[in-house]
Design an enzyme around this catalytic site. Structure first.
Site, PDB file in Angstrom:
ATOM      1  N   ARG A 188       0.843  -1.204   0.000  1.00 11.63           N
ATOM      2  CA  ARG A 188       0.000   0.000   0.000  1.00 11.63           C
ATOM      3  C   ARG A 188       0.877   1.252   0.000  1.00 11.63           C
ATOM      4  O   ARG A 188       0.584   2.226  -0.691  1.00 11.63           O
ATOM      5  CB  ARG A 188      -0.932  -0.002   1.219  1.00 11.63           C
ATOM      6  CG  ARG A 188      -2.038  -1.036   1.147  1.00 11.63           C
ATOM      7  CD  ARG A 188      -2.782  -1.170   2.468  1.00 11.63           C
ATOM      8  NE  ARG A 188      -3.435   0.082   2.858  1.00 11.63           N
ATOM      9  CZ  ARG A 188      -4.020   0.264   4.042  1.00 11.63           C
ATOM     10  NH1 ARG A 188      -4.035  -0.716   4.940  1.00 11.63           N
ATOM     11  NH2 ARG A 188      -4.597   1.415   4.329  1.00 11.63           N
ATOM     12  N   CYS A 248      -0.870   6.538   8.798  1.00 15.16           N
ATOM     13  CA  CYS A 248      -1.250   5.216   8.277  1.00 15.16           C
ATOM     14  C   CYS A 248      -2.362   5.429   7.256  1.00 15.16           C
ATOM     15  O   CYS A 248      -2.308   6.360   6.462  1.00 15.16           O
ATOM     16  CB  CYS A 248      -1.666   4.281   9.411  1.00 15.16           C
ATOM     17  SG  CYS A 248      -3.049   4.888  10.413  1.00 15.16           S
TER      18      CYS A 248
END
EC number: 2.8.1.2
Length: 297
Positions: A188, A248
């Site tokens: 990611r 995040c």
């Protein structure tokens, strides 16, 4: 002033079991199950809590205790909202809060709530090392059904030092006043694996360092030792003597970075609350670094 015991970031399953068996006078304990899962997993954290939880625990809903006016997921609520919510779960000024979750990793979302309590001025808060996973492995007792803790009076005052905003991160692209660690999975971060949210492409903020949150955990789901965590930061050239911010996907697993730094003696790591979702939605395409599609508009 809380005793050192209450300020410990981690407590063991055996410690919690003993504290439940023999409560200490003047030091009320409140367990909170802070389980939360990405919608794509199809898990209902509250229903699972009602099926099984640690005796005496109450369920802390990260989505409910959030700024519901924000376009971004589970952003930090106002102090009044947090105080009212925590009080309803039985948390008072003198309460030692112990937080866990039921994730397969051991701890996943619980560090977010540990960070929230600290951000609102309550430092008598710990995490159950290994979460429910480790509790089950120790064959310790469980309860079921809804919890009904006795309400308590809780006061909250937000310390802004615990939070970074989009503007702070954007300004840091030029000033480099602080290091930024991103705790998402490497794919990611690099832009080679999809984000779990529709409309958000993977990638990262320029200049950030990637330490996936799972790197802070052992195979058994327990937190790694401070020595191992320090080595983890050193490997990624993160200097714990200098300012550090964690990010995040939406401000949940970033709190593992703050926890890891705390265990190494650095208690002052703020969270970029909007994290990647906000950054992707607001940043210029050139400020979305990706090996994949990136941002095209």
């Amino acid at each position: 002033m809380a005793s050192p015991q209450l300020c410990r970031a981690l407590v063991s399953a055996q410690w919690v079991a003993e504290a439940l068996r023999a409560p200490r006078a003047g030091q009320p304990l409140q367990l909170l199950d802070a389980s939360w899962y990405l919608p794509k997993l199809g898990r209902d954290a509250r229903r699972e809590f009602e099926e099984r939880h640690i005796p005496g625990a109450a369920f802390f809903d990260i989505d409910q205790c959030s700024d519901r006016t924000s376009p971004y997921d589970h952003m930090l609520p106002g102090a009044e909202h947090f105080a009212e919510y925590a009080g309803r779960l039985g948390v008072g000024a003198a309460t030692h809060v112990v937080i866990y979750d039921a994730s397969d990793q051991g701890l996943y979302s619980a560090p977010r709530v540990w960070w929230m309590f600290r951000a609102f001025g309550h430092h008598a808060v710990s995490l159950l090392d290994g979460g429910l996973r480790h509790w089950l492995r120790q064959n310790l007792p469980l309860s079921s059904g809804k919890s009904q803790p006795a309400p308590a009076e809780f006061r909250a005052q937000l310390d802004p030092a615990f939070i970074k905003t989009y503007e702070d991160i954007k300004e840091n692209l030029e000033s480099r006043r602080f290091q930024v660690v991103d705790s998402r999975a490497t794919g990611r971060f690099r832009g080679t694996e999809p984000e779990p949210r529709d409309g958000i492409e993977p990638g990262h903020i320029p200049g950030t360092v990637n330490i996936p949150f799972t790197d802070f955990l052992s195979q058994e789901g327990l937190e790694k030792s401070p020595e191992e965590i320090r080595h983890l930061f050193q490997e990624k050239k993160v200097d714990l003597s200098k300012p550090l911010v964690a990010t995040c996907g939406s401000g949940v697993t970033a709190c593992h970075v703050a926890l890891g730094a705390y265990l190494c003696g650095k208690p002052d790591v703020p969270i970029y609350d909007g994290s990647w979702v906000e950054w992707y939605m607001r940043a210029r395409p050139e400020d979305v670094i990706s090996e994949g599609r990136g941002k095209t508009h």
